[in-house]
Motif scaffolding. Sequence first.
Motif, PDB file in Angstrom:
ATOM      1  N   LYS A   1       1.427 -21.537 -28.154  1.00 44.03           N
ATOM      2  CA  LYS A   1       0.018 -21.942 -29.568  1.00 44.03           C
ATOM      3  C   LYS A   1      -0.828 -21.785 -28.841  1.00 44.03           C
ATOM      4  O   LYS A   1      -1.499 -21.958 -27.546  1.00 44.03           O
ATOM      5  CB  LYS A   1       0.150 -23.301 -30.016  1.00 44.03           C
ATOM      6  N   PRO A   2      -2.486 -21.335 -29.576  1.00 40.73           N
ATOM      7  CA  PRO A   2      -3.674 -21.134 -28.945  1.00 40.73           C
ATOM      8  C   PRO A   2      -3.657 -22.753 -28.050  1.00 40.73           C
ATOM      9  O   PRO A   2      -3.849 -23.416 -29.241  1.00 40.73           O
ATOM     10  CB  PRO A   2      -4.401 -19.798 -30.420  1.00 40.73           C
ATOM     11  N   GLY A   3      -5.102 -22.787 -27.867  1.00 40.84           N
ATOM     12  CA  GLY A   3      -5.850 -23.625 -27.662  1.00 40.84           C
ATOM     13  C   GLY A   3      -5.257 -24.411 -26.239  1.00 40.84           C
ATOM     14  O   GLY A   3      -5.151 -23.339 -25.735  1.00 40.84           O
ATOM     15  N   TYR A   4      -5.791 -25.672 -25.712  1.00 41.59           N
ATOM     16  CA  TYR A   4      -5.098 -25.968 -24.129  1.00 41.59           C
ATOM     17  C   TYR A   4      -4.026 -27.097 -24.411  1.00 41.59           C
ATOM     18  O   TYR A   4      -4.500 -28.211 -25.548  1.00 41.59           O
ATOM     19  CB  TYR A   4      -6.589 -26.721 -24.136  1.00 41.59           C
ATOM     20  N   TRP A   5      -3.308 -27.180 -23.628  1.00 43.05           N
ATOM     21  CA  TRP A   5      -2.669 -28.024 -24.396  1.00 43.05           C
ATOM     22  C   TRP A   5      -2.482 -28.820 -22.652  1.00 43.05           C
ATOM     23  O   TRP A   5      -3.045 -28.388 -21.331  1.00 43.05           O
ATOM     24  CB  TRP A   5      -1.176 -27.277 -23.980  1.00 43.05           C
ATOM     25  N   VAL A   6      -1.564 -30.193 -23.123  1.00 37.47           N
ATOM     26  CA  VAL A   6      -1.086 -30.899 -21.271  1.00 37.47           C
ATOM     27  C   VAL A   6       0.157 -30.947 -21.208  1.00 37.47           C
ATOM     28  O   VAL A   6       0.530 -31.620 -22.197  1.00 37.47           O
ATOM     29  CB  VAL A   6      -1.754 -31.788 -21.689  1.00 37.47           C
ATOM     30  N   GLY A   7       0.825 -30.594 -20.145  1.00 35.32           N
ATOM     31  CA  GLY A   7       2.432 -30.819 -20.013  1.00 35.32           C
ATOM     32  C   GLY A   7       2.799 -32.037 -19.561  1.00 35.32           C
ATOM     33  O   GLY A   7       1.757 -31.968 -17.787  1.00 35.32           O
ATOM     34  N   VAL A   8       3.220 -33.083 -20.097  1.00 30.75           N
ATOM     35  CA  VAL A   8       4.011 -34.194 -19.769  1.00 30.75           C
ATOM     36  C   VAL A   8       5.603 -34.605 -19.350  1.00 30.75           C
ATOM     37  O   VAL A   8       6.038 -33.746 -19.841  1.00 30.75           O
ATOM     38  CB  VAL A   8       3.180 -34.845 -20.907  1.00 30.75           C
ATOM     39  N   LYS A   9       5.589 -34.743 -17.960  1.00 29.35           N
ATOM     40  CA  LYS A   9       6.735 -35.135 -18.105  1.00 29.35           C
ATOM     41  C   LYS A   9       7.023 -36.653 -18.344  1.00 29.35           C
ATOM     42  O   LYS A   9       6.148 -37.858 -17.153  1.00 29.35           O
ATOM     43  CB  LYS A   9       7.272 -34.531 -16.395  1.00 29.35           C
ATOM     44  N   TYR A  10       7.697 -36.606 -18.816  1.00 28.92           N
ATOM     45  CA  TYR A  10       7.715 -38.864 -19.223  1.00 28.92           C
ATOM     46  C   TYR A  10       8.575 -39.143 -18.757  1.00 28.92           C
ATOM     47  O   TYR A  10       9.653 -38.753 -18.252  1.00 28.92           O
ATOM     48  CB  TYR A  10       8.066 -38.544 -20.998  1.00 28.92           C
ATOM     49  N   ASP A  11       8.931 -40.972 -18.050  1.00 28.19           N
ATOM     50  CA  ASP A  11       9.380 -41.272 -17.336  1.00 28.19           C
ATOM     51  C   ASP A  11      10.703 -41.733 -18.359  1.00 28.19           C
ATOM     52  O   ASP A  11      11.714 -41.784 -17.384  1.00 28.19           O
ATOM     53  CB  ASP A  11       8.950 -42.946 -17.429  1.00 28.19           C
ATOM     54  N   GLU A  12      10.935 -41.531 -19.147  1.00 26.57           N
ATOM     55  CA  GLU A  12      12.267 -41.857 -20.229  1.00 26.57           C
ATOM     56  C   GLU A  12      12.609 -40.451 -21.177  1.00 26.57           C
ATOM     57  O   GLU A  12      11.587 -39.600 -20.993  1.00 26.57           O
ATOM     58  CB  GLU A  12      11.803 -42.938 -21.416  1.00 26.57           C
ATOM     59  N   PRO A  13      13.457 -40.331 -20.953  1.00 23.79           N
ATOM     60  CA  PRO A  13      13.710 -38.855 -22.047  1.00 23.79           C
ATOM     61  C   PRO A  13      13.567 -39.030 -23.289  1.00 23.79           C
ATOM     62  O   PRO A  13      13.983 -39.371 -24.579  1.00 23.79           O
ATOM     63  CB  PRO A  13      15.383 -39.318 -21.641  1.00 23.79           C
ATOM     64  N   LEU A  14      12.535 -38.981 -23.344  1.00 20.57           N
ATOM     65  CA  LEU A  14      11.333 -38.786 -24.734  1.00 20.57           C
ATOM     66  C   LEU A  14      10.630 -37.595 -25.193  1.00 20.57           C
ATOM     67  O   LEU A  14       9.697 -37.823 -26.314  1.00 20.57           O
ATOM     68  CB  LEU A  14      10.588 -39.816 -24.714  1.00 20.57           C
ATOM     69  N   GLY A  15      11.246 -36.869 -23.890  1.00 17.43           N
ATOM     70  CA  GLY A  15      10.482 -35.557 -24.861  1.00 17.43           C
ATOM     71  C   GLY A  15      11.155 -34.423 -25.562  1.00 17.43           C
ATOM     72  O   GLY A  15      12.317 -35.057 -26.427  1.00 17.43           O
ATOM     73  N   LYS A  16      10.949 -33.264 -25.027  1.00 18.89           N
ATOM     74  CA  LYS A  16      11.895 -32.015 -25.894  1.00 18.89           C
ATOM     75  C   LYS A  16      11.916 -31.377 -25.855  1.00 18.89           C
ATOM     76  O   LYS A  16      13.273 -30.528 -25.910  1.00 18.89           O
ATOM     77  CB  LYS A  16      10.735 -31.460 -27.352  1.00 18.89           C
ATOM     78  N   HIS A  17      12.631 -30.907 -24.184  1.00 15.78           N
ATOM     79  CA  HIS A  17      12.061 -29.653 -23.239  1.00 15.78           C
ATOM     80  C   HIS A  17      12.391 -30.023 -21.707  1.00 15.78           C
ATOM     81  O   HIS A  17      11.895 -31.078 -21.491  1.00 15.78           O
ATOM     82  CB  HIS A  17      11.867 -28.079 -23.382  1.00 15.78           C
ATOM     83  N   ASN A  18      12.419 -28.804 -20.732  1.00 12.31           N
ATOM     84  CA  ASN A  18      12.192 -29.623 -19.380  1.00 12.31           C
ATOM     85  C   ASN A  18      11.524 -27.899 -19.200  1.00 12.31           C
ATOM     86  O   ASN A  18      11.767 -27.819 -17.665  1.00 12.31           O
ATOM     87  CB  ASN A  18      13.827 -28.099 -19.046  1.00 12.31           C
ATOM     88  N   GLY A  19      10.489 -28.791 -18.941  1.00 12.80           N
ATOM     89  CA  GLY A  19       8.965 -28.055 -19.193  1.00 12.80           C
ATOM     90  C   GLY A  19       9.126 -26.366 -19.603  1.00 12.80           C
ATOM     91  O   GLY A  19       8.055 -25.928 -19.391  1.00 12.80           O
TER      92      GLY A  19
ATOM     93  N   CYS B   1      11.191 -30.697 -14.617  1.00 14.15           N
ATOM     94  CA  CYS B   1      11.903 -31.869 -14.980  1.00 14.15           C
ATOM     95  C   CYS B   1      13.006 -31.568 -16.485  1.00 14.15           C
ATOM     96  O   CYS B   1      13.868 -30.191 -16.535  1.00 14.15           O
ATOM     97  CB  CYS B   1      10.863 -32.574 -16.052  1.00 14.15           C
ATOM     98  N   GLU B   2      13.626 -32.728 -15.982  1.00 14.02           N
ATOM     99  CA  GLU B   2      14.960 -32.586 -16.743  1.00 14.02           C
ATOM    100  C   GLU B   2      14.650 -32.532 -17.898  1.00 14.02           C
ATOM    101  O   GLU B   2      13.745 -32.908 -18.939  1.00 14.02           O
ATOM    102  CB  GLU B   2      14.902 -34.184 -15.769  1.00 14.02           C
ATOM    103  N   ASN B   3      15.573 -32.385 -18.776  1.00 13.34           N
ATOM    104  CA  ASN B   3      16.069 -31.708 -20.228  1.00 13.34           C
ATOM    105  C   ASN B   3      15.473 -33.203 -21.076  1.00 13.34           C
ATOM    106  O   ASN B   3      15.801 -34.566 -20.015  1.00 13.34           O
ATOM    107  CB  ASN B   3      17.086 -31.133 -20.706  1.00 13.34           C
ATOM    108  N   LYS B   4      14.622 -33.145 -22.268  1.00  7.03           N
ATOM    109  CA  LYS B   4      14.288 -33.828 -23.247  1.00  7.03           C
ATOM    110  C   LYS B   4      13.335 -34.692 -22.655  1.00  7.03           C
ATOM    111  O   LYS B   4      12.606 -36.102 -23.081  1.00  7.03           O
ATOM    112  CB  LYS B   4      15.368 -34.655 -23.653  1.00  7.03           C
ATOM    113  N   TYR B   5      12.764 -34.771 -21.036  1.00  5.65           N
ATOM    114  CA  TYR B   5      11.631 -34.853 -20.626  1.00  5.65           C
ATOM    115  C   TYR B   5      10.127 -34.907 -20.520  1.00  5.65           C
ATOM    116  O   TYR B   5       9.444 -35.708 -19.546  1.00  5.65           O
ATOM    117  CB  TYR B   5      12.376 -36.096 -19.040  1.00  5.65           C
ATOM    118  N   GLY B   6       9.923 -33.870 -20.996  1.00  2.92           N
ATOM    119  CA  GLY B   6       8.963 -32.737 -21.199  1.00  2.92           C
ATOM    120  C   GLY B   6       8.288 -32.428 -23.078  1.00  2.92           C
ATOM    121  O   GLY B   6       9.440 -32.555 -23.119  1.00  2.92           O
ATOM    122  N   ALA B   7       7.195 -32.205 -22.733  1.00  2.65           N
ATOM    123  CA  ALA B   7       6.485 -32.443 -23.166  1.00  2.65           C
ATOM    124  C   ALA B   7       4.963 -31.845 -23.436  1.00  2.65           C
ATOM    125  O   ALA B   7       5.046 -31.553 -22.407  1.00  2.65           O
ATOM    126  CB  ALA B   7       6.192 -33.040 -24.560  1.00  2.65           C
TER     127      ALA B   7
END
Length: 246
Positions: free
Chosen positions: A190-208, A218-224
Amino acid sequence: MDGGVTVVTNPTVNVRLTSTISSFEVQRRFNRGISIADLKGKLEMVIGSPPSCMDLELFSVTDKFLQKMDDNEALLGSYPVDDDCRIHVIDRSGGQMGEFSDVSKVEKFELSEDAYDKKTDTARSFMKKQRVGRFNEEEMAKKKAENAAREEEQRVAAEAISVGSRCQVQVPGQPSKVGTVMYVGTADFKPGYWVGVKYDEPLGKHNGSVEGKQYFECENKYGAFVKPLSVTVGDFPEEDYGLDEM
């Protein structure tokens, strides 16, 4: 009175229709007083076969063959036709099964973009006259300026975020999450600026990885990925959930 029996016959009959050029069965009601020639003319509108190329067969309510209906001068009522009998149309014009129901074979009407733009009776013409949506130049210019200003805010916010920083993510409508910044910048998805975050808990959507491209690991479901304005960098220590305690 002479005590005789009077038989009253319904002047119309409801029949089922099938054909060799369609897999569908339909029901129609006809007057018993019409000729077979007239019946074929009415069937042309239903079946799609020309009357001159029709052969008709009559079947009982239980789909048992009764007889051919090959006398064009005869009346429909002269045949043993009862409600829910079936008249089967055999097409001799060369039509194929599904020929009239397969829309992929129908020639599509196409209108060039320029020709459509010149028409005065279209939705686009109405929207232009009423200055609705993208045809309201003033409103569109305002939205464009707002989006540009917002994107500039996102860019400035992104420049203040460093990879490796601890952060808190607050997206409207979602609970706050804590993690570590793993990526800052633009992305292909997607266009624009983004920040990739590795959460401390499996609250994300992917593995980076997004759409086959690995931006960080990162581990699956920890990245967003989130917008920079949703990220607050600071002293957010990783929670100790006591998983090693007895």
